[in-house]
Design an enzyme around this catalytic site. Structure first.
Site, PDB file in Angstrom:
ATOM      1  N   ASP A  98     -17.802  70.206   7.633  1.00  0.00           N
ATOM      2  CA  ASP A  98     -16.831  69.126   7.699  1.00  0.00           C
ATOM      3  C   ASP A  98     -16.321  68.855   6.290  1.00  0.00           C
ATOM      4  O   ASP A  98     -16.850  69.399   5.316  1.00  0.00           O
ATOM      5  CB  ASP A  98     -17.392  67.867   8.381  1.00  0.00           C
ATOM      6  CG  ASP A  98     -18.530  67.207   7.624  1.00  0.00           C
ATOM      7  OD1 ASP A  98     -19.118  67.844   6.723  1.00  0.00           O
ATOM      8  OD2 ASP A  98     -18.854  66.048   7.926  1.00  0.00           O
TER       9      ASP A  98
ATOM     10  N   TYR B 273     -15.334  67.355   2.554  1.00  0.00           N
ATOM     11  CA  TYR B 273     -16.059  66.591   1.531  1.00  0.00           C
ATOM     12  C   TYR B 273     -15.829  65.109   1.791  1.00  0.00           C
ATOM     13  O   TYR B 273     -14.737  64.682   2.151  1.00  0.00           O
ATOM     14  CB  TYR B 273     -15.554  66.949   0.144  1.00  0.00           C
ATOM     15  CG  TYR B 273     -15.824  68.373  -0.282  1.00  0.00           C
ATOM     16  CD1 TYR B 273     -17.122  68.846  -0.450  1.00  0.00           C
ATOM     17  CD2 TYR B 273     -14.774  69.246  -0.540  1.00  0.00           C
ATOM     18  CE1 TYR B 273     -17.363  70.161  -0.854  1.00  0.00           C
ATOM     19  CE2 TYR B 273     -15.007  70.562  -0.945  1.00  0.00           C
ATOM     20  CZ  TYR B 273     -16.303  71.006  -1.096  1.00  0.00           C
ATOM     21  OH  TYR B 273     -16.536  72.297  -1.502  1.00  0.00           O
TER      22      TYR B 273
ATOM     23  N   PHE C 181     -14.270  74.038   1.937  1.00  0.00           N
ATOM     24  CA  PHE C 181     -14.846  74.290   0.613  1.00  0.00           C
ATOM     25  C   PHE C 181     -13.889  74.007  -0.535  1.00  0.00           C
ATOM     26  O   PHE C 181     -14.310  73.977  -1.693  1.00  0.00           O
ATOM     27  CB  PHE C 181     -15.382  75.728   0.495  1.00  0.00           C
ATOM     28  CG  PHE C 181     -16.529  76.018   1.412  1.00  0.00           C
ATOM     29  CD1 PHE C 181     -17.788  75.492   1.171  1.00  0.00           C
ATOM     30  CD2 PHE C 181     -16.355  76.803   2.545  1.00  0.00           C
ATOM     31  CE1 PHE C 181     -18.851  75.744   2.028  1.00  0.00           C
ATOM     32  CE2 PHE C 181     -17.413  77.064   3.412  1.00  0.00           C
ATOM     33  CZ  PHE C 181     -18.667  76.528   3.140  1.00  0.00           C
TER      34      PHE C 181
ATOM     35  N   HIS D  67     -25.947  78.936   3.896  1.00  0.00           N
ATOM     36  CA  HIS D  67     -24.876  78.109   3.341  1.00  0.00           C
ATOM     37  C   HIS D  67     -24.911  78.188   1.813  1.00  0.00           C
ATOM     38  O   HIS D  67     -25.987  78.314   1.220  1.00  0.00           O
ATOM     39  CB  HIS D  67     -25.077  76.658   3.801  1.00  0.00           C
ATOM     40  CG  HIS D  67     -23.895  75.783   3.570  1.00  0.00           C
ATOM     41  ND1 HIS D  67     -23.664  75.170   2.356  1.00  0.00           N
ATOM     42  CD2 HIS D  67     -22.875  75.418   4.388  1.00  0.00           C
ATOM     43  CE1 HIS D  67     -22.545  74.456   2.448  1.00  0.00           C
ATOM     44  NE2 HIS D  67     -22.044  74.597   3.660  1.00  0.00           N
TER      45      HIS D  67
END
Length: 238
Positions: free
Chosen positions: A80, A82, A93, A207
């Protein structure tokens, strides 16, 4: 009009008419927002705005605005947006220009340099906006497309996942083989949406967060995904 200094830093409207997308995505997006789940999601967003919640990013569908379906060559899935003020710009990202690199994005650049020998001068610094990637066929798609300030995953389970599943499925059912980069458990759960008989390259690893980037079973640092993606794209003439 396009001055980033004058652009809103947060969501101001729960009307999808205010969230432009590329023409190729419009039928899929319109069908979703016309559905019961789409109406429910928009009602939730409006209620949170009415309650004074600060929601990011200002344009939830920006990945679909910058990367038309016919241009998609690579899909990178995030969880999701930031949740810090001024960070999210609607691309997984990626952070808005001038914002310090979050740790996950720093690790992405670190692996890119390790894998391809890409010099730091080639990275989109200062800051870490990945708009150039998005406009060159990399669909930077979060699974959930909005979040409230300081509350990670606060909009998970409200309906965005149905839309982003439809986006992934649309890309995966296309005629062109695509690279899917699935980093972390949330992204890897979407592997079920990607058919195995279409020639896609599906790459999985931990991740890029510092909490998992170096851990087994598949550390992100050292995964070699960027080199594999480049080889795949060259093999298919991209």
């Amino acid at each position: 009009m396009n001055d980033p200094q004058s652009a809103p830093a947060q969501l101001l409207s729960a009307d999808p008419a205010d969230w432009p997308v590329a023409p190729g995505w419009q039928p899929l997006v319109q069908d979703f927002f016309a559905s019961t789940a789409g109406h429910r999601l928009l009602g939730f967003l409006q209620a949170r705005l009415d309650a004074g919640a600060t929601i990011f990013p200002p344009r939830p569908l920006r990945a679909l605005e910058l990367t038309p379906p016919e241009d998609v060559r690579v899909v990178i899935l995030g969880q999701d947006p930031y949740h810090g003020r001024g960070q999210a710009e609607g691309l997984a990202f990626s952070v808005a220009p001038g914002v310090a690199l979050p740790p996950s994005l720093r690790n992405i650049f670190k692996e890119l340099q390790r894998d391809l020998g890409t010099p730091p001068s080639a990275f989109p610094l200062p800051g870490g906006s990945l708009v150039k990637w998005a406009t060159n066929g990399v669909l930077l798609l979060n699974i959930t497309l909005t979040v409230e300030e300081g509350q990670p995953a606060s909009h998970a389970g409200q309906g965005w996942e149905l839309l982003t599943d439809a986006v992934i499925r649309h890309v995966a059912q296309g005629q062109r083989p695509v690279v899917f980069m699935l980093w972390g458990a949330h992204a890897q759960a979407k592997r079920a949406v990607i058919p195995q008989d279409r020639g896609h390259l599906v790459l999985t690893a931990n991740h890029p967060s510092p909490l998992s980037a170096l851990r087994p079973p598949v550390p992100f640092i050292g995964c070699g995904h960027f080199g594999q993606a480049r080889e795949f794209r060259e093999r298919h003439g991209y």
